[in-house]
Write a protein that holds these residues in place. Structure first.
Motif, PDB file in Angstrom:
ATOM      1  N   MET A   1       0.847  -1.182   0.000  1.00 57.18           N
ATOM      2  CA  MET A   1       0.000   0.000   0.000  1.00 57.18           C
ATOM      3  C   MET A   1       0.893   1.246   0.000  1.00 57.18           C
ATOM      4  O   MET A   1       1.669   1.474   0.913  1.00 57.18           O
ATOM      5  N   ASP A   5      -2.273   5.966  -1.226  1.00 59.42           N
ATOM      6  CA  ASP A   5      -3.506   5.280  -0.826  1.00 59.42           C
ATOM      7  C   ASP A   5      -4.035   5.826   0.493  1.00 59.42           C
ATOM      8  O   ASP A   5      -5.195   5.632   0.827  1.00 59.42           O
ATOM      9  N   THR A   8      -6.303  11.328   0.052  1.00 58.19           N
ATOM     10  CA  THR A   8      -7.039  11.700  -1.162  1.00 58.19           C
ATOM     11  C   THR A   8      -7.006  13.209  -1.291  1.00 58.19           C
ATOM     12  O   THR A   8      -7.103  13.928  -0.287  1.00 58.19           O
TER      13      THR A   8
END
Length: 121
Positions: A1, A5, A8
């Motif tokens: 990850m 991720d 945002t």
């Protein structure tokens, strides 16, 4: 990850104001993601319209995130503009108050309130 991720970033315009909505975690790992997305954004929001950064979606903000906001605020002030922050909940407002940055930033409880902000003429 990857670090992207965990964060945002959505950039939108509302009239002549630019709204940057940030969600997730803003820390040492994700600051570069936000910094990259903010390239040129201060120029896109001409004074007296504020550059609005909506931090309502953040679940965590670290010292690196706060430092980036200070940097962004300084960029706006140098251009005669203003940075308006939207912070709801407890996470972001508490971090900003604990560091006394609430005396530096223009803080707002809603996007509409922040959009009504105008740089001092």
């Amino acid at each position: 990850m990857g670090s992207s991720d965990l964060l945002t970033v959505d950039i939108d315009s509302r009239g002549s104001a630019v709204v940057v909505s940030v969600g997730g975690e803003l820390d040492l790992a994700t600051v570069p993601v936000l910094r990259e997305r903010l390239e040129g954004v201060t120029e896109a929001s001409p004074p007296p319209s504020p550059l609005v950064v909506d931090l309502s979606g953040l679940t965590f903000i670290g010292s690196a995130g706060l430092a980036l906001l200070v940097e962004l605020n300084n960029q706006c002030l140098e251009r005669g503009g203003q940075l308006a922050l939207v912070a709801t909940g407890t996470v972001v407002p508490r971090a900003i108050q604990v560091t006394a940055l609430d005396e530096v930033f223009s803080m707002h409880g809603s996007l509409d309130e922040a959009l009504a902000t105008r740089a001092a003429e």
